[in-house]
Write a protein that holds these residues in place. Structure first.
Motif, PDB file in Angstrom:
ATOM      1  N   SER A  22       0.816  -1.207   0.000  1.00 59.47           N
ATOM      2  CA  SER A  22       0.000   0.000   0.000  1.00 59.47           C
ATOM      3  C   SER A  22       0.851   1.258   0.000  1.00 59.47           C
ATOM      4  O   SER A  22       0.436   2.290  -0.513  1.00 59.47           O
ATOM      5  N   GLY A  23       2.044   1.179   0.572  1.00 61.67           N
ATOM      6  CA  GLY A  23       2.925   2.348   0.591  1.00 61.67           C
ATOM      7  C   GLY A  23       4.279   2.013   1.181  1.00 61.67           C
ATOM      8  O   GLY A  23       4.405   1.148   2.063  1.00 61.67           O
ATOM      9  N   LEU A  24       5.343   2.698   0.680  1.00 66.81           N
ATOM     10  CA  LEU A  24       6.699   2.564   1.208  1.00 66.81           C
ATOM     11  C   LEU A  24       7.128   3.934   1.719  1.00 66.81           C
ATOM     12  O   LEU A  24       6.937   4.955   1.034  1.00 66.81           O
ATOM     13  N   PHE A  25       7.735   3.973   2.929  1.00 65.59           N
ATOM     14  CA  PHE A  25       8.094   5.232   3.568  1.00 65.59           C
ATOM     15  C   PHE A  25       9.535   5.155   4.082  1.00 65.59           C
ATOM     16  O   PHE A  25       9.980   4.096   4.569  1.00 65.59           O
ATOM     17  N   ILE A  26      10.242   6.265   3.979  1.00 65.71           N
ATOM     18  CA  ILE A  26      11.570   6.421   4.581  1.00 65.71           C
ATOM     19  C   ILE A  26      11.463   7.548   5.598  1.00 65.71           C
ATOM     20  O   ILE A  26      11.054   8.672   5.253  1.00 65.71           O
ATOM     21  N   ALA A  85      10.599  10.609   2.495  1.00 60.80           N
ATOM     22  CA  ALA A  85      10.314  10.141   1.135  1.00 60.80           C
ATOM     23  C   ALA A  85       9.281   9.022   1.233  1.00 60.80           C
ATOM     24  O   ALA A  85       9.260   8.262   2.206  1.00 60.80           O
ATOM     25  N   TYR A  86       8.419   8.950   0.211  1.00 59.87           N
ATOM     26  CA  TYR A  86       7.404   7.906   0.211  1.00 59.87           C
ATOM     27  C   TYR A  86       7.015   7.599  -1.225  1.00 59.87           C
ATOM     28  O   TYR A  86       7.215   8.407  -2.138  1.00 59.87           O
ATOM     29  N   SER A  87       6.429   6.392  -1.421  1.00 62.10           N
ATOM     30  CA  SER A  87       6.181   5.899  -2.778  1.00 62.10           C
ATOM     31  C   SER A  87       5.053   6.638  -3.481  1.00 62.10           C
ATOM     32  O   SER A  87       5.041   6.730  -4.706  1.00 62.10           O
ATOM     33  N   ASP A  88       4.078   7.165  -2.731  1.00 64.91           N
ATOM     34  CA  ASP A  88       2.935   7.856  -3.349  1.00 64.91           C
ATOM     35  C   ASP A  88       3.176   9.350  -3.422  1.00 64.91           C
ATOM     36  O   ASP A  88       2.253  10.159  -3.232  1.00 64.91           O
ATOM     37  N   ALA A 115      13.097   2.246   7.421  1.00 71.83           N
ATOM     38  CA  ALA A 115      12.286   1.976   6.225  1.00 71.83           C
ATOM     39  C   ALA A 115      11.005   1.286   6.680  1.00 71.83           C
ATOM     40  O   ALA A 115      11.055   0.313   7.435  1.00 71.83           O
ATOM     41  N   ILE A 116       9.862   1.803   6.222  1.00 73.69           N
ATOM     42  CA  ILE A 116       8.561   1.307   6.678  1.00 73.69           C
ATOM     43  C   ILE A 116       7.748   0.887   5.464  1.00 73.69           C
ATOM     44  O   ILE A 116       7.662   1.611   4.469  1.00 73.69           O
ATOM     45  N   VAL A 117       7.129  -0.297   5.578  1.00 72.06           N
ATOM     46  CA  VAL A 117       6.248  -0.820   4.528  1.00 72.06           C
ATOM     47  C   VAL A 117       4.829  -0.886   5.098  1.00 72.06           C
ATOM     48  O   VAL A 117       4.614  -1.444   6.176  1.00 72.06           O
ATOM     49  N   ARG A 118       3.887  -0.303   4.366  1.00 74.41           N
ATOM     50  CA  ARG A 118       2.483  -0.329   4.783  1.00 74.41           C
ATOM     51  C   ARG A 118       1.699  -1.273   3.861  1.00 74.41           C
ATOM     52  O   ARG A 118       1.779  -1.159   2.645  1.00 74.41           O
ATOM     53  N   ILE A 119       0.932  -2.195   4.463  1.00 73.35           N
ATOM     54  CA  ILE A 119       0.173  -3.198   3.707  1.00 73.35           C
ATOM     55  C   ILE A 119      -1.306  -2.992   4.001  1.00 73.35           C
ATOM     56  O   ILE A 119      -1.725  -2.997   5.165  1.00 73.35           O
ATOM     57  N   ASN A 120      -2.098  -2.799   2.957  1.00 69.90           N
ATOM     58  CA  ASN A 120      -3.557  -2.692   3.098  1.00 69.90           C
ATOM     59  C   ASN A 120      -4.124  -4.099   3.250  1.00 69.90           C
ATOM     60  O   ASN A 120      -4.110  -4.899   2.324  1.00 69.90           O
TER      61      ASN A 120
END
Length: 698
Positions: free
Chosen positions: A107-111, A120-123, A179-184
């Motif tokens: 759902s999204g990648l965040f630094i 920084a983020y993927s969206d 580094a953070i990964v968000r999963i819906n």
């Protein structure tokens, strides 16, 4: 004795039925117990498979945060942003996150930097606004600070459920960010089989992953009624009732995730099989009882047959006596159609003695039998299998020596005879024919009078229609003359003033502006006439009632706010569509709401309520209610007539409701006015129901 025997048979039959029902219910209960045991084992296997698929889906993302921490640009970004803002580097890292996420499907990648701020983020292309320290206080960031892998589950009311993974970012041996990964979680298992039912909930029993997806966001107690059924093998089966259907469920809580997995298996087929087995058992036992009763009755029947033959012999003589005294002619015929017996009434009808009639063919006593009729076919088919009984066929009988009489002839086989014998019935209908002729003459006279009266009524109706047209024309001309006369008088006055003020341009400009307003008012008046004359739309398509109401609210917002009117649309379903076109549906709503606003002018508290409901799955009933003074019932029949208005002269042409009625009629709907539960008037419209899949129709 016979009565006592019958009572005993009845009580035995009742007892047998009760025993059959009890045995059938017992068989059904045992079958249902065994089927629940089999379903319990099947559900356990499905539960393990569901857990395996969910863990596999989550494990597919575990590598992702560690992959991000190894990127040199990511390390340089979180290290340098401690001192300065590197715009180019941020965009470069965001592009890297975007491309990585396209492959990973998260759902999204965040630094985030050392302070927990997202850098920084993927969206990044969506220009999302993120909180400065969105992740700073979350446990997964605190675990990353300590150099551990972070996992966090977040399910806020009104938002999707997310699962976060984090990994620390080091520059040499110093912690510089994470580094953070968000999963819906709603999209975690997009390829779940449609027939597989499961739900994953948190410790508050709120469902965040489910198949079907309509359960997502619901509480487990909100979608089902739960109960436990003890089985014969010592297991308690958990049963959920959803939409009047039973499901056998198994649940297990995963302590490392804090989630509860629940798998459901439909018990409908098993329950139907058990019910069918119980019904078959009851039916077989009942059939067995009926068979035993049949054998008993068969034995008793043979005993009574001899008694019956004796009774028939005694009754035959009695029947002949009754036939001889009957008021209709009765004859018995042999296989060739000759008379074997004739009662006195038939001999009187044909003016013959009984001795003269015996042995004559029936056909010789009838005049002019039409060929190829049912009577002709029956007379020719005596003694053959092709004989067809006839009932009440008209014919003419010979009355010796040279007269005749109208009669109804019936012929049928005498079933009690072992030989081919037939019964003929002859009814003299001379009196009925006389009455029919008299009735025919009276009907012809009555029809002539009805035609004369109908012609007179048609002439009177034409006169009434012409008078109605003249009355409508009078109301129309009066309203139009009054509405147009006022602006025309004002226009003449402003033109005269403008001529005298030609040397003062500002004053002339002001007068011209007033003249423009007057022409706009006249255009509104004529536009109502144009709308009233507007022809039916050539093509209709699905129109959302909610969208039309929103447009109506925008158009009338200023008036609603100025007059402090409460417009309640909460009872209108957003999924309700009608067949029509947007402009004309909005015209209907604007006119109805405007009329309701006019009716509320003298009310202290002003309320307008809209409501929609589906009728018979084919139509939508839409109502507009107000709490105004209402409309007298005597005016209901005239409300939708053109140029009819209850307002004072100058307040309108009386075309608003006429336009509404014309539009609703063109869209194959109906409109009625009634008393509202709020105390005022209610306008109820019935429209054809449409869906988004409905194709436009001409």
């Amino acid at each position: 004795m016979a009565r006592k025997t019958s009572k005993r048979i009845i009580w035995i039959g009742i007892a047998w039925c009760l025993i059959s029902v009890l045995l059938g219910l017992g068989v059904g209960k045992l079958s249902k117990d065994l089927s629940y045991q089999a379903l319990h084992d099947e559900t356990s296997d499905r539960l393990l498979a569901s857990i395996h698929r969910v863990r596999g889906a989550l494990n597919a993302f575990h590598y992702l945060p560690f992959l991000l921490t190894q990127n040199d640009d990511v390390i340089r970004l979180v290290d340098e942003t401690r001192h300065t803002q590197q715009t180019d580097l941020i965009e470069q890292v965001s592009r890297y996150l975007e491309q990585t996420n396209l492959v990973a499907g998260a759902s999204g990648l965040f630094i985030v930097n050392q302070q927990g701020k997202t850098v920084a983020y993927s969206d990044w292309r969506d220009n999302q606004s993120l909180a400065t320290n969105e992740f700073a206080q979350l446990p997964l960031f605190q675990l990353a600070e300590r150099g551990e892998e972070g996992r966090f589950y977040d399910n806020k009311p009104g938002h999707p459920a997310y699962y976060y993974l984090s990994a620390p970012i080091y520059q040499s041996t110093h912690f510089v960010g994470a580094a953070i990964v968000r999963i819906n979680l709603e999209n975690l298992l997009p390829d779940s089989p449609q027939d597989e039912l499961f739900a994953i909930s948190d410790d508050s029993d709120e469902i965040f992953i489910a198949s079907p997806q309509r359960w997502i966001g619901e509480h487990k107690n909100g979608i089902s009624t739960q109960q436990q059924i003890p089985l014969s093998n010592g297991v308690n089966a958990n049963i959920w009732q959803i939409d009047h259907q039973h499901y056998l469920t198994q649940s297990v809580r995963l302590d490392d995730l804090g989630w509860t997995f629940t798998t459901l298996t439909s018990a409908r087929a098993n329950e139907r099989y058990s019910d069918m087995l119980a019904a078959i058992t009851i039916a077989v036992l009942w059939i067995l009882g009926v068979w035993m009763l049949y054998l008993r009755e068969r034995r008793l029947k043979k005993l009574s047959q001899q008694e019956t033959r004796d009774v028939l012999a005694r009754n035959e003589e009695q029947q002949r006596s009754i036939i001889s005294n009957a008021e209709v002619g009765l004859l018995t015929l042999n296989a060739s159609g000759h008379i074997r017996f004739i009662n006195p009434k038939a001999a009187q009808q044909f003016n013959l003695t009984i001795e003269q009639a015996i042995g004559q063919p029936l056909q010789t006593l009838l005049l002019d039998v039409t060929p190829n009729t049912s009577l002709d076919a029956a007379l020719k088919a005596f003694g053959s299998p092709q004989f067809t009984p006839i009932i009440g066929v008209e014919a003419r009988g010979k009355r010796q020596p040279d007269s005749h009489f109208p009669a109804l002839i019936s012929l049928r086989v005498m079933t009690h005879s072992h030989q081919h014998e037939y019964l003929a019935t002859v009814v003299d209908i001379s009196r009925r024919k006389q009455l029919e002729q008299a009735l025919l003459d009276a009907n012809e006279s009555l029809e002539h009078k009805v035609q004369q009266r109908t012609l007179a009524l048609e002439n009177a109706q034409n006169e009434l229609i012409q008078a109605g047209k003249m009355a409508a024309l009078g109301r129309m001309s009066t309203a139009i003359v009054h509405e147009l006369n006022q602006p025309l008088t004002a226009m003449r006055t402003y033109i005269a003033i403008s001529r005298q003020l030609l040397d003062e341009p500002d004053m002339v400009k002001e007068n011209l502006s007033l003249l423009d307003d007057l022409t706009q008012r006249m255009a509104v008046i004529t536009s109502q006439l144009k709308t009233f004359a507007y022809k039916k739309p050539e093509q209709v398509s699905p129109v959302s009632l909610q969208t039309a109401i929103n447009q109506t609210t925008i158009l009338l917002r200023q008036r609603l706010e100025t007059d402090q009117i409460e417009l309640d649309c909460s009872q209108v379903d957003g999924d309700h569509y009608v067949l029509g076109d947007n402009a004309r549906v909005e015209q209907v709503l604007v006119n109805l709401v405007s009329n309701a606003c006019d009716a509320l002018a003298e009310q202290s508290q002003k309320v307008i309520c809209m409501r929609s409901e589906i009728i018979d799955n084919t139509h939508i009933r839409f109502t507009v209610d107000d709490n105004g003074p209402g409309i007298p019932e005597a005016q209901h029949s005239q409300l939708f007539e053109p140029f009819y208005t209850t307002k004072s002269m100058g307040s309108g042409l009386g075309l608003g409701l006429a336009i509404v009625a014309a539009i609703v009629r063109d869209l194959n709907g109906t409109i009625k006015v009634d008393q509202s539960p709020l105390g005022g008037a209610r306008f109820a419209i019935t429209w054809p129901l449409a869906t988004l899949e409905t194709q436009p129709s001409p």
